[in-house]
Design an enzyme around this catalytic site. Structure first.
Site, PDB file in Angstrom:
ATOM      1  N   HIS A   1       0.830  -1.202   0.000  1.00 26.70           N
ATOM      2  CA  HIS A   1       0.000   0.000   0.000  1.00 26.70           C
ATOM      3  C   HIS A   1       0.865   1.253   0.000  1.00 26.70           C
ATOM      4  O   HIS A   1       1.976   1.260   0.552  1.00 26.70           O
ATOM      5  CB  HIS A   1      -0.893   0.032   1.253  1.00 26.70           C
ATOM      6  CG  HIS A   1      -2.241  -0.575   1.046  1.00 26.70           C
ATOM      7  ND1 HIS A   1      -3.408   0.098   1.295  1.00 26.70           N
ATOM      8  CD2 HIS A   1      -2.610  -1.801   0.598  1.00 26.70           C
ATOM      9  CE1 HIS A   1      -4.437  -0.676   1.021  1.00 26.70           C
ATOM     10  NE2 HIS A   1      -3.974  -1.844   0.600  1.00 26.70           N
TER      11      HIS A   1
ATOM     12  N   GLU B   1      -6.490  -0.137  -6.049  1.00 23.78           N
ATOM     13  CA  GLU B   1      -7.459   0.803  -5.482  1.00 23.78           C
ATOM     14  C   GLU B   1      -6.991   2.230  -5.739  1.00 23.78           C
ATOM     15  O   GLU B   1      -5.790   2.515  -5.700  1.00 23.78           O
ATOM     16  CB  GLU B   1      -7.593   0.606  -3.965  1.00 23.78           C
ATOM     17  CG  GLU B   1      -7.969  -0.793  -3.537  1.00 23.78           C
ATOM     18  CD  GLU B   1      -6.758  -1.629  -3.153  1.00 23.78           C
ATOM     19  OE1 GLU B   1      -5.644  -1.069  -3.032  1.00 23.78           O
ATOM     20  OE2 GLU B   1      -6.928  -2.845  -2.986  1.00 23.78           O
TER      21      GLU B   1
ATOM     22  N   ASN C   1      -4.404   4.027  -3.381  1.00 22.80           N
ATOM     23  CA  ASN C   1      -2.953   3.934  -3.550  1.00 22.80           C
ATOM     24  C   ASN C   1      -2.469   4.387  -4.918  1.00 22.80           C
ATOM     25  O   ASN C   1      -1.361   4.911  -5.043  1.00 22.80           O
ATOM     26  CB  ASN C   1      -2.512   2.474  -3.361  1.00 22.80           C
ATOM     27  CG  ASN C   1      -2.902   1.923  -2.025  1.00 22.80           C
ATOM     28  OD1 ASN C   1      -2.521   2.461  -0.994  1.00 22.80           O
ATOM     29  ND2 ASN C   1      -3.678   0.848  -2.016  1.00 22.80           N
TER      30      ASN C   1
END
Length: 318
Positions: A38, A106, A109
């Site tokens: 992440h 996502e 990130n």
């Protein structure tokens, strides 16, 4: 019999803590490691987000367990040619004990450089092209590539493992699962969904490994464990595509009031009932998973590893 591994959460812990957790996982009898990749945590309460490739370098010296990213998005924030170099180096440092888990990512990130965040169908196409590029680079040969989404010119990886890095693909719906079946070396999903496993197997997955993971919160006070989950990981109970499209931790925090303690009780294993922990992991085994990873939410890591070493893993490994 499935293998059981530990899932390291980079969103919640500092690099040194993650390395120590890996040591405890190996001592407790876990057989492999997952580690999240992440740029941001899901919320400020989690509070961390170290660069995963640096942490994997430390893990390669600290433990002998296989390591896999769960998962890396090799499409927007970092070009697939660069991810390929990172993955190849990790495979060399771990003596071939590294697998690259990838997914479509996502916005949380991947949008940080100001690029447009594409719709899901485009992200799947980008991932397939990225995998093609990485596989060609893992050969150690010089490549050039002019595709729909990426350009690569005169690129060659000089540090490569003896065998190409295995690439496992994450999927939560039919399109990504189909991609995993067609081009992946394995399949990753986070729910014990037998239908997705069947789709993967029938679509070409056959004997390739299926891997899944879950989060729990061990503690002697179940109510406190529930509160810990709600404080740190309410995002895992948000429905639909919010996890893929919200762009910042503050947006996830705005939705936290929607997640109640009762929702946590109903959907997350909390407390020290060994049978509940065993049942949650057995659900993955019964759905056909080959490797199952578990993450402990919150600070009581040593208590968790002692509990799993003495009470949970012995039941799972019978």
């Amino acid at each position: 019999m499935p293998e059981y591994g530990y899932f390291l959460a980079t969103e919640e812990f500092r690099p040194a803590d993650l390395v120590e957790q890996a040591r405890m996982a190996e001592q407790a009898g876990f057989q492999s490691l997952w580690i999240s990749d992440h740029y941001h945590p899901w919320n400020d309460a989690q509070g961390q987000s170290p660069f995963v490739w640096s942490v994997i370098g430390a893990l390669s010296e600290a433990v002998s367990l296989p390591v896999e990213t769960a998962v890396t998005c090799p499409t927007v924030r970092i070009h697939p040619a660069v991810v390929a170099q990172a993955a190849a180096t990790c495979a060399v440092m771990t003596n071939g004990r590294f697998r690259l888990g990838v997914g479509t990512g996502e916005a949380l990130n991947e949008h940080i450089l100001g690029h447009v965040w594409p719709p899901a169908s485009v992200r799947v196409d980008m991932l397939e092209e990225a995998i093609l590029i990485m596989r060609r680079l893992f050969s150690g040969e010089e490549i050039s590539h002019y595709g729909n989404h990426y350009r690569v010119e005169n690129a060659r990886l000089y540090t490569v493992p003896d065998e190409p890095v295995q690439i496992d693909i994450s999927g939560f719906g039919p399109a990504a699962t189909s991609l995993a079946a067609r081009v992946g070396d394995g399949f990753i999903t986070m729910m014990p969904d037998e239908e997705l496993v069947t789709q993967f197997r029938k679509g070409g997955g056959n004997a390739k490994p299926v891997m899944g993971g879950t989060k729990v919160c061990y503690g002697t006070d179940r109510d406190e464990a529930v509160r810990t989950v709600r404080r740190l990981w309410p995002n895992q109970l948000l429905p639909g595509e919010m996890g893929q499209i919200l762009p910042s931790p503050s947006h996830f925090e705005q939705l936290e009031p929607l997640i109640t303690e009762q929702m946590v009780r109903d959907n997350t294993v909390c407390g020290d009932d060994a049978d509940e922990h065993v049942s949650a992991l057995n659900a993955f085994a019964e759905a056909g998973f080959d490797r199952i990873y578990v993450n402990q939410i919150g600070p009581d890591q040593r208590g968790f590893f002692d509990f799993y070493r003495t009470k949970v893993l012995p039941q799972l490994q019978r």
